[in-house]
Design an enzyme around this catalytic site. Structure first.
Site, short mmCIF file in Angstrom:
data_model
loop_
_atom_site.label_atom_id
_atom_site.label_comp_id
_atom_site.label_asym_id
_atom_site.label_seq_id
_atom_site.Cartn_x
_atom_site.Cartn_y
_atom_site.Cartn_z
N GLU A 40 55.93 30.60 41.57
CA GLU A 40 56.99 31.56 41.23
C GLU A 40 58.14 31.47 42.25
OE1 GLU A 40 55.97 35.63 42.22
OE2 GLU A 40 57.22 36.43 40.61
N LYS A 119 59.60 37.04 33.12
CA LYS A 119 58.49 37.88 33.62
C LYS A 119 58.59 39.30 33.08
CE LYS A 119 56.41 39.06 38.14
NZ LYS A 119 56.66 38.95 39.59
N CYS A 154 52.72 35.89 38.32
CA CYS A 154 52.34 36.69 39.49
C CYS A 154 51.80 38.08 39.14
CB CYS A 154 53.52 36.74 40.48
SG CYS A 154 53.00 37.13 42.18
O1 LIG Z 1 50.47 42.20 42.64
C1 LIG Z 1 50.56 41.78 43.79
O2 LIG Z 1 49.80 42.14 44.68
C2 LIG Z 1 51.61 40.77 44.14
C3 LIG Z 1 52.66 40.63 43.10
C4 LIG Z 1 53.84 39.87 43.57
O3 LIG Z 1 53.96 39.56 44.73
C5 LIG Z 1 54.87 39.44 42.61
O4 LIG Z 1 54.73 39.66 41.41
O5 LIG Z 1 55.87 38.84 43.07
#
Ligand SMILES: O=C(O)CCC(=O)C(=O)O
Length: 272
Positions: A40, A119, A154
């Site tokens: 990402e 996203k 993510c």
């Molecule tokens: O859910 C998490 O602990 C991390 C999510 C995250 O860092 C993101 O989506 O950029």
């Protein structure tokens, strides 16, 4: 099928332009793989909030251009991770001054744009991505010759209903680029295995290494099979994680242990 996950080191010591060139060279080195996966927001870093607007690009921007050429040269399907996308004012995909999205790009071996995923679940609660970027609203699957990809990004990993939706749309292999922080690494591994087991699907989860914006990254990209077995796991640093897997195992698992058929639909919605 062979997949290579490129767990890129993202840090402020390297310019975006230099990282783009370096990653393109790494992709070219994966000739022979069927699918290559990037993390990402690897141009800026997922926590480099102040860089999102400056580095944002339209869909046909420099990252797509560089990755399309690399995918074509290597002859691979490339999930090019995500970029901060600056959309047109009407939310369309042309160059513009509209909203920002955290947008994943999937390229075919001919370098054509095969899919775009914005996203859906933005991370940060009341800051960061959650306030700087807009949310996508469409589930995306991508048919490859031997499997159908379902894509997520993510923080999406924490939302099982999204993965169920992808399964209903035909997904057999989830691809999840991430910039997951090290302090919640145990969740990363646990959630990747859970999404694989409950959906009887492969998951290819590719994170970043290094530290950016003061946030050490988890690394530990992971590939899990439809039975929940970890096929491969990276360490903390920059690494190419290559794995061979049998896409037919999804259908076999769903056939031999048909738990998906016992789903009771609608339980995630309040009863009237
Ligand atoms: O859910 C998490 O602990 C991390 C999510 C995250 O860092 C993101 O989506 O950029």
């Amino acid at each position: 099928m062979r997949a290579s996950l490129l767990q890129v080191d993202v840090n402020e010591g390297e310019s975006v332009e230099s990282r783009r060139r370096r990653v393109a060279a790494l992709v070219r080195e994966q000739a022979g793989a069927d699918l290559v996966v990037l993390p990402e927001l690897w141009t800026t870093g997922a926590f480099a909030y102040e860089d999102f607007a400056r580095e944002a690009e339209p869909l046909d921007g420099p990252t797509l251009e560089a990755m399309a050429a690399a995918a074509r040269d290597a002859g691979v399907w490339l999930h090019a991770g995500s970029v901060p996308e600056r959309a047109a004012a009407d939310g369309g995909s042309a160059t513009g001054d509209g909203p920002l999205y955290n947008t994943s790009l999937v390229l075919s071996p001919t370098g054509d744009l095969a899919a775009v995923y914005r996203k859906i679940h933005r991370f940060g609660f009341d800051k960061g991505e959650a306030v700087l970027m807009s949310a996508g609203d469409a589930l995306v699957t991508v048919p490859l010759p031997h499997t159908t990809l379902g894509v997520a990004t993510c923080y999406d990993l924490r939302f099982p209903e999204l993965f169920r939706g992808l399964v209903d749309a035909g997904a057999e292999t989830f691809v999840v680029p991430a910039g997951w922080p090290d302090r919640r690494r145990s969740h990363w591994t646990l959630l990747a295995q859970a999404r694989a087991v409950e959906n009887q699907a492969y998951i290819l989860a590719c994170g970043t290494a290094g530290t950016h914006a003061g946030v050490p990254q988890a690394g530990h990209s992971i590939v899990v099979d439809p039975w929940g077995e970890v096929l491969a796991e990276a360490g903390p640093g920059e690494q190419v994680l290559t794995v061979d897997f049998d896409p037919a195992k999804v259908a076999k698992t769903r056939d031999q242990f048909p738990a998906l058929k016992d789903r009771v639909l609608g339980l995630d919605r309040p009863h009237p």
